[in-house]
Design a protein around this motif. Structure first.
Motif, short mmCIF file in Angstrom:
data_model
loop_
_atom_site.label_atom_id
_atom_site.label_comp_id
_atom_site.label_asym_id
_atom_site.label_seq_id
_atom_site.Cartn_x
_atom_site.Cartn_y
_atom_site.Cartn_z
N GLY A 600 107.10 50.33 115.38
CA GLY A 600 106.21 49.13 115.29
C GLY A 600 106.12 48.73 116.95
O GLY A 600 105.37 47.63 116.92
N GLU A 601 106.77 48.93 117.80
CA GLU A 601 106.78 48.79 119.00
C GLU A 601 105.57 49.23 119.96
O GLU A 601 105.38 50.58 119.97
CB GLU A 601 107.92 48.71 119.78
CG GLU A 601 107.91 48.45 121.42
CD GLU A 601 109.03 48.81 122.07
OE1 GLU A 601 109.14 48.69 123.53
OE2 GLU A 601 110.39 49.08 121.64
N TRP A 644 102.45 53.99 116.61
CA TRP A 644 103.06 54.01 115.30
C TRP A 644 101.77 53.62 114.31
O TRP A 644 101.04 52.69 114.34
CB TRP A 644 104.09 53.14 114.95
CG TRP A 644 105.27 53.06 115.95
CD1 TRP A 644 105.54 52.38 116.94
CD2 TRP A 644 106.25 54.08 115.81
NE1 TRP A 644 106.68 52.92 117.48
CE2 TRP A 644 107.38 53.95 116.91
CE3 TRP A 644 106.61 55.05 114.76
CZ2 TRP A 644 108.05 54.82 117.07
CZ3 TRP A 644 107.64 55.83 115.21
CH2 TRP A 644 108.62 55.61 116.18
N PRO A 649 101.45 48.45 112.86
CA PRO A 649 102.23 47.56 113.56
C PRO A 649 101.28 46.36 113.83
O PRO A 649 101.07 45.94 114.89
CB PRO A 649 102.69 48.09 114.95
CG PRO A 649 101.63 49.19 115.18
CD PRO A 649 101.23 49.67 113.91
N LYS A 650 100.93 45.50 112.69
CA LYS A 650 100.05 44.46 112.77
C LYS A 650 100.48 43.26 113.53
O LYS A 650 99.68 42.72 114.56
CB LYS A 650 99.60 44.12 111.44
CG LYS A 650 99.11 44.85 110.42
CD LYS A 650 98.53 44.37 109.20
CE LYS A 650 97.98 45.42 108.25
NZ LYS A 650 97.51 45.07 106.93
N ALA A 652 102.67 43.14 116.07
CA ALA A 652 102.63 43.69 117.50
C ALA A 652 101.23 43.73 118.03
O ALA A 652 101.14 43.35 119.26
CB ALA A 652 103.36 44.81 117.59
#
Length: 729
Positions: A600-601, A644, A649-650, A652
């Protein structure tokens, strides 16, 4: 009356009258007490079938594919050990019931009725599906399997021998166990089944341990397409590497004897065998299916006259094990008991919310022994002269190779498998030297069959390994995608997290390869991976990120038991330069072994407020080229590398575009069904004012000079960005 009622009426009448079907006399090692016990299991299986139909008629039950006619499989369960992993055909209730009799504390009637009712208290699936399965009985859950479970059975059998040599931390299977895998005669024709038979025989032909007992339950009916008489025997009697056994599944004494012989062969020689069991199918395929609509009535009645329960009554009488009147009482008492339990089961709770249903979609975390990583001496021995090169910028393929080396040094349970991954070192050299470093047991050159590669990974994952299968090209995944969609990704979901098959699936893919292979080696469609619930999809854009993300992918598999797909952009494997020849702008140095990029980063390069380009993979590389043009026009640009893809990753992303006036999404996948659709929806939902996207066309990819004509380019990205930003001024 329907056929189920007719079969029951015939059974009651014929047993009372002593009217038994003809058959061979009772013979073999099955003892009388055990035989009576198996008849109890057969009666319970039959009673459950009938009760499921009664429950459905009252809208209290939701599944009526039954095991009637296949009750002889109880004798096979008796011939095996409860520690032998069993991947079961959906008509194998009698097998599961008989196995439960070998393990203390089991209540199969209660458990299976909970499953019929889809109660949240169902001990195997928690009400998510009616499945056969039990952690205590070593039966991983299967749904309505049409051969898709056979490749992982091959993998599980291979894993038993591999675990003896490599000893992973979380091994599940005893060293002397075998794997049992049953399927129907119609399923034997499926390409998935044929691939599994070939893989098992191929391994055995080369003396690779393969303790696997296939079981074909041959009732001759594939609904509208019959299995020709003699077809199964002709198919398997002389198949290389697989020993053929045959028995009459209507006779529990013969079935037990032959199953014992087959199991002993597999267990002692560690070679595969096929047990061909002749069965019948009573009623229709399921409750809504009327057999007489596609089978002559006379044929249906002939099958019914050969009811395996009637044969068991005859055999028990011949052995003086039980009188027909005793058998009749067992049957009637079982029917009453099941009806009574069903009355209680239908009052039990059900799943109600999306959160309830999705509770087991993500596997549970597990404890893994801590490690400080490999010693410097071990690294020096493995890497050799490569250690000295680690301080210099390198291409992506080299950094992935080094990351895999460090990971395999750190985690002895990692095993890689795929076409050409070992001796050749991969099509693009990404796995070079790994077989020399870690041996053929951990770098497995497989046969050319993607279903078998993924099945091997799934089976090994169930036995404590961390498999890293490689699919040579993204387009090849489509030959075997159901092994991820229908098998790997669903296992935790259908077992409440009791069974898992963690893995990191490495795939070489995406477009921009110059002049090689056209659409089959340049494939920019990843929708098949994005829409599988629970699967993590990662796509790096540069070598340093690739190394750090791969480490996180392995952690997710080992510690969180996730199914992870790591898609490596082929065109970026050798990429050195960014703007000019020999500028080395896309090479990086190898990140320290403890550096990772968390799930998620996202990557953020620059802080420009005029424009945010959100992209991934090759799009990140091209966007960096385009930014040079944009900033020369005074447009301050930041580039956000998604990394990702699933789950998106919403949070982020929202943070990464904050303060930016315009967002351009650059998506090398297709305009329809591509990643940009999800990104556009997200940014629209959070209220980003000005949005645009630059995507690939809805097209396959050409070979030759037009290799990139249908996909974004640095020029088209710059043009789209200028149109977005300058159109707002």
């Amino acid at each position: 009356m329907d056929r189920a009622a007719i079969v029951e009426e015939n059974f009651l009448r014929r047993v009372a009258a002593g009217d038994m079907p003809e058959g061979a006399p009772a013979a073999g090692p099955l003892g009388n007490a055990d035989a009576v016990g198996l008849f109890h299991a057969q009666c319970l299986s039959r009673a459950l079938d009938l009760q499921s139909r009664a429950m459905q008629s009252k809208r209290q039950g939701f599944y009526t594919i039954g095991s009637s006619g296949h009750e002889g499989l109880s004798a096979i369960a008796w011939a095996l050990r409860p520690t032998d992993t069993a991947f079961l055909h959906y008509r194998d209730a009698a097998f599961q019931i008989a196995r439960s009799m070998q393990v203390p504390g089991q209540n199969p009637a209660w458990d299976m009725l909970l499953s019929f009712a889809c109660s949240s208290e169902d001990p195997i699936s928690g009400g998510r599906h009616k499945v056969l399965g039990s952690k205590a009985l070593n039966i991983p859950p299967q749904t309505s399997t049409i051969a898709s479970h056979l490749p992982k059975a091959v993998g599980a059998a291979y894993a038993i021998g591999a675990a003896k040599r490599l000893r992973p931390e979380h091994t599940e299977f005893p060293e002397d166990s075998i794997v049992y895998c049953s399927f129907g005669d119609a399923s034997a024709n499926h390409s998935t089944a044929q691939g599994a038979f070939n893989a098992a025989g191929w391994a055995a032909y080369q003396s690779v341990p393969m303790p696997l007992l296939f079981c074909c339950e041959d009732n001759g009916i594939g609904i509208s397409t019959k299995t020709p008489t003699g077809w199964i025997a002709a198919n398997f009697q002389n198949r290389p590497g697989i020993k053929y056994f045959h028995c009459n599944g209507l006779d529990i004494f013969e079935t037990y004897r032959v199953a014992q012989e087959a199991a002993a062969y597999v267990r002692s020689l560690r070679k595969p065998a096929l047990l061909h069991v002749k069965t019948i199918r009573l009623y229709g395929h399921a409750g809504a299916d009327v057999a007489t609509s596609y089978l002559p009535k006379a044929e249906v009645e002939a099958q019914e006259a050969n009811d395996p329960l009637l044969h068991s009554v005859r055999l028990l009488k011949e052995r003086d094990a039980a009188a027909p009147s005793d058998c009749l009482k067992i049957y009637q008492d079982t029917r009453k008991r099941v009806a009574r339990i069903a009355g209680e089961v239908v009052t039990r709770p059900h799943l109600k919310t999306a959160r309830d249903v999705m509770g087991s979609l993500i596997p549970p975390k597990r404890h893994c022994a801590s490690t400080n990583g490999p010693s410097e001496a071990a690294r020096a021995e493995a890497f050799g002269s490569d250690l000295r090169a680690m301080g210099e910028p390198q291409i992506m393929s080299k950094l992935i190779n080094w990351a895999m080396t460090d990971l395999m040094l750190t985690h002895p349970d990692i095993v890689m498998m795929g076409e050409d991954v070992g001796l050749k070192g991969g099509v693009y050299g990404v796995t070079q030297k790994l077989q020399q470093r870690f041996g053929a047991d951990r770098m497995i050159d497989t046969l050319l069959d993607e279903q078998s590669i993924l099945g091997l990974a799934i089976g090994m994952g169930q036995n404590g390994f961390t498999p890293m299968p490689e699919i040579q090209f993204l387009a090849y995944l489509h030959n075997a995608e159901d092994q991820i969609r229908g098998e790997a990704a669903t296992l935790s979901f259908f077992s409440k997290g009791q069974f898992t098959n963690p893995m990191v699936l490495r795939i070489a893919g995406l477009g921009y390869q110059k002049g090689f292979g056209g659409h089959f080696h340049n494939d920019n469609s990843i929708a098949v991976l994005r829409d599988i619930p629970g699967v993590v999809l990662a796509i790096p854009s540069n070598g340093a990120d690739a190394a750090k993300m791969l480490r996180e992918c392995v952690r997710l598999a080992r510690e969180e038991q996730r199914v992870v797909a790591f898609l490596e952009p082929i065109a970026l494997y050798p990429m050195r330069d960014l703007h000019e020849d020999k500028d080395g702008g896309w090479m990086q140095t190898y990140p320290a072994p403890d550096e990772t990029i968390a799930l998620g980063e996202v990557g953020l390069d620059g802080d420009g407020a005029d424009l945010a380009i959100v992209t991934f993979g090759n799009g990140t590389y091209l966007s960096h080229q385009a930014r040079k043009v944009l900033e020369a026009r005074g447009i301050k640009t930041r580039i956000i590398d998604l990394r990702w893809i699933s789950p998106l990753p919403k949070d982020a992303l929202t943070a990464a575009v904050e303060g930016c006036k315009n967002v351009l999404i650059v998506d090398e996948t297709r305009h329809s069904g591509g990643v940009a659709e999800a990104l556009m929806a997200h940014f629209h939902e959070i209220g980003v004012a000005r949005l645009a996207r630059e995507t690939s066309e809805d097209s396959f990819i050409a070979t030759g000079p037009a290799f990139a004509a249908t996909m974004p380019s640095a020029e088209s990205i710059a043009e789209a960005a200028l149109a977005l930003v300058e159109g707002a001024r």
